[in-house]
Design a protein around this motif. Structure first.
Motif, mmCIF file in Angstrom:
data_model
loop_
_atom_site.group_PDB
_atom_site.id
_atom_site.type_symbol
_atom_site.label_atom_id
_atom_site.label_comp_id
_atom_site.label_asym_id
_atom_site.label_seq_id
_atom_site.Cartn_x
_atom_site.Cartn_y
_atom_site.Cartn_z
ATOM 1 N N ARG A 83 32.717 46.169 37.411
ATOM 2 C CA ARG A 83 32.503 47.500 36.840
ATOM 3 C C ARG A 83 33.554 48.505 37.290
ATOM 4 N N TYR A 84 34.003 48.402 38.549
ATOM 5 C CA TYR A 84 34.883 49.429 39.103
ATOM 6 C C TYR A 84 36.306 48.934 39.346
ATOM 7 N N LEU A 85 36.651 47.764 38.847
ATOM 8 C CA LEU A 85 38.013 47.267 39.013
ATOM 9 C C LEU A 85 38.994 48.110 38.209
ATOM 10 N N PRO A 86 40.258 48.159 38.633
ATOM 11 C CA PRO A 86 41.268 48.836 37.800
ATOM 12 C C PRO A 86 41.392 48.138 36.453
ATOM 13 N N VAL A 87 41.949 48.830 35.471
ATOM 14 C CA VAL A 87 42.028 48.307 34.105
ATOM 15 C C VAL A 87 42.819 47.004 34.059
ATOM 16 N N ARG A 88 43.880 46.885 34.862
ATOM 17 C CA ARG A 88 44.712 45.676 34.814
ATOM 18 C C ARG A 88 43.967 44.436 35.302
ATOM 19 N N ASP A 89 42.880 44.604 36.057
ATOM 20 C CA ASP A 89 42.137 43.463 36.606
ATOM 21 C C ASP A 89 40.822 43.204 35.885
ATOM 22 N N LYS A 90 40.468 44.021 34.885
ATOM 23 C CA LYS A 90 39.157 43.899 34.254
ATOM 24 C C LYS A 90 39.139 42.805 33.199
ATOM 25 N N GLY A 91 37.950 42.280 32.974
ATOM 26 C CA GLY A 91 37.730 41.365 31.862
ATOM 27 C C GLY A 91 37.631 39.912 32.289
ATOM 28 N N PRO A 92 36.944 39.105 31.467
ATOM 29 C CA PRO A 92 36.752 37.685 31.809
ATOM 30 C C PRO A 92 38.043 36.881 31.768
ATOM 31 N N VAL A 93 39.007 37.286 30.932
ATOM 32 C CA VAL A 93 40.267 36.540 30.839
ATOM 33 C C VAL A 93 41.056 36.697 32.129
ATOM 34 N N ARG A 94 41.172 37.934 32.617
ATOM 35 C CA ARG A 94 41.898 38.181 33.871
ATOM 36 C C ARG A 94 41.179 37.523 35.050
ATOM 37 N N ARG A 95 39.858 37.540 35.012
ATOM 38 C CA ARG A 95 39.105 36.900 36.098
ATOM 39 C C ARG A 95 39.375 35.396 36.109
ATOM 40 N N PHE A 96 39.408 34.788 34.928
ATOM 41 C CA PHE A 96 39.695 33.356 34.844
ATOM 42 C C PHE A 96 41.099 33.062 35.370
ATOM 43 N N ALA A 97 42.075 33.901 35.020
ATOM 44 C CA ALA A 97 43.447 33.706 35.497
ATOM 45 C C ALA A 97 43.510 33.815 37.023
ATOM 46 N N ARG A 98 42.798 34.785 37.591
ATOM 47 C CA ARG A 98 42.761 34.920 39.053
ATOM 48 C C ARG A 98 42.141 33.689 39.697
ATOM 49 N N ASP A 99 41.018 33.238 39.135
ATOM 50 C CA ASP A 99 40.337 32.075 39.701
ATOM 51 C C ASP A 99 41.200 30.823 39.579
ATOM 52 N N TYR A 100 41.934 30.715 38.470
ATOM 53 C CA TYR A 100 42.812 29.557 38.273
ATOM 54 C C TYR A 100 43.895 29.523 39.350
ATOM 55 N N VAL A 101 44.487 30.668 39.636
ATOM 56 C CA VAL A 101 45.544 30.743 40.654
ATOM 57 C C VAL A 101 44.955 30.529 42.047
ATOM 58 N N ASP A 102 43.803 31.141 42.320
ATOM 59 C CA ASP A 102 43.216 31.065 43.655
ATOM 60 C C ASP A 102 42.671 29.680 43.982
ATOM 61 N N SER A 103 42.422 28.864 42.968
ATOM 62 C CA SER A 103 41.827 27.544 43.218
ATOM 63 C C SER A 103 42.874 26.482 43.566
ATOM 64 N N ARG A 104 44.155 26.836 43.522
ATOM 65 C CA ARG A 104 45.188 25.832 43.779
ATOM 66 C C ARG A 104 46.192 26.337 44.815
ATOM 67 N N TRP A 105 46.943 25.389 45.385
ATOM 68 C CA TRP A 105 48.033 25.725 46.292
ATOM 69 C C TRP A 105 49.249 26.080 45.446
ATOM 70 N N CYS A 106 49.961 27.131 45.820
ATOM 71 C CA CYS A 106 51.156 27.553 45.098
ATOM 72 C C CYS A 106 52.324 27.641 46.084
ATOM 73 N N VAL A 107 53.491 27.247 45.642
ATOM 74 C CA VAL A 107 54.678 27.318 46.496
ATOM 75 C C VAL A 107 55.025 28.778 46.773
ATOM 76 N N ALA A 108 54.855 29.632 45.785
ATOM 77 C CA ALA A 108 55.289 31.027 45.905
ATOM 78 C C ALA A 108 54.529 31.802 46.981
ATOM 79 N N GLU A 109 53.302 31.398 47.315
ATOM 80 C CA GLU A 109 52.558 32.137 48.332
ATOM 81 C C GLU A 109 53.136 31.936 49.726
ATOM 82 N N PHE A 110 53.989 30.908 49.902
ATOM 83 C CA PHE A 110 54.634 30.676 51.199
ATOM 84 C C PHE A 110 56.031 31.276 51.251
#
Length: 198
Positions: A83-110
């Motif tokens: 409800r209170y997220l900024p506009v760039r983070d709102k919505g089920p599509v953005r949430r799915f994209a965040r969850d997709y990234v957070d569920s895996r290891w990424c080279v860029a985070e290191f």
């Protein structure tokens, strides 16, 4: 007191009654606008009652409201409240994209820890170590680009399957930019564990 009215008074009352509509308004007829609900009417009355009298008070009230909004936004970023997220983070599509990234290891985070190591290696005045550091830079950048391209295409495919009728503009770039942040520093905070499919 009981005398009859004069002709002037009768003419004045006739004129007043002629100005008024002849037929009274039908109580069942619509009035042209919906009746406001009680809570809406109360909130309008409160907002009118608390309207500041001068510009200084209005600016102060606006600052307080902005502070309260920012506090709600920070809390939402920490616990993922949609409800209170900024506009760039709102919505089920953005949430799915965040969850997709957070569920895996990424080279860029290191990237940041590796960049610190490589910078320390480049400060050592031994030519072979400096050449190894430059080679590490190249390898790190190539790995980040390859991993980002893989994420881009895999996420694109998953989004098309899961949200075929949604607007997907900017979602893949949003996800790739999220991979560049270390997991514990990401906002909104990750809501899924590594390896957990979103």
């Amino acid at each position: 007191m009981f005398r009859s009215r004069s002709k002037d008074e009768q003419a004045a009352t006739a004129k007043v009654t002629a100005d008024q509509p002849q037929q009274p308004r039908d109580p069942q007829a619509p009035k042209g606008r919906p009746t406001p609900k009680r809570n809406e009417a109360q909130s309008q009355r409160r907002s009118r009652a608390h309207t500041p009298a001068n510009r200084k008070d209005a600016a102060k009230a606006q600052r307080e409201a902005r502070r309260a909004d920012m506090a709600r936004q920070r809390e939402a970023l920490a616990n993922g409240d949609e409800r209170y997220l900024p506009v760039r983070d709102k919505g089920p599509v953005r949430r799915f994209a965040r969850d997709y990234v957070d569920s895996r290891w990424c080279v860029a985070e290191f990237f940041l820890p590796m960049a610190v190591v490589i910078l320390v290696l480049t400060m050592i005045r031994v030519p072979s170590i400096q050449s190894i550091a430059l080679l590490l830079w190249l390898v790190l950048i190539v790995l980040i680009v390859l991993d980002s391209v893989l994420i881009w295409f895999r996420l694109s495919k998953r989004l098309q399957e899961k949200f075929p009728n949604e607007n997907l503009k900017g979602v893949k770039a949003y996800a790739v930019m999220r991979t560049l942040q270390m997991r514990r520093l990401r906002l909104p905070k990750p809501q899924v564990k590594r390896g957990q499919r979103p």
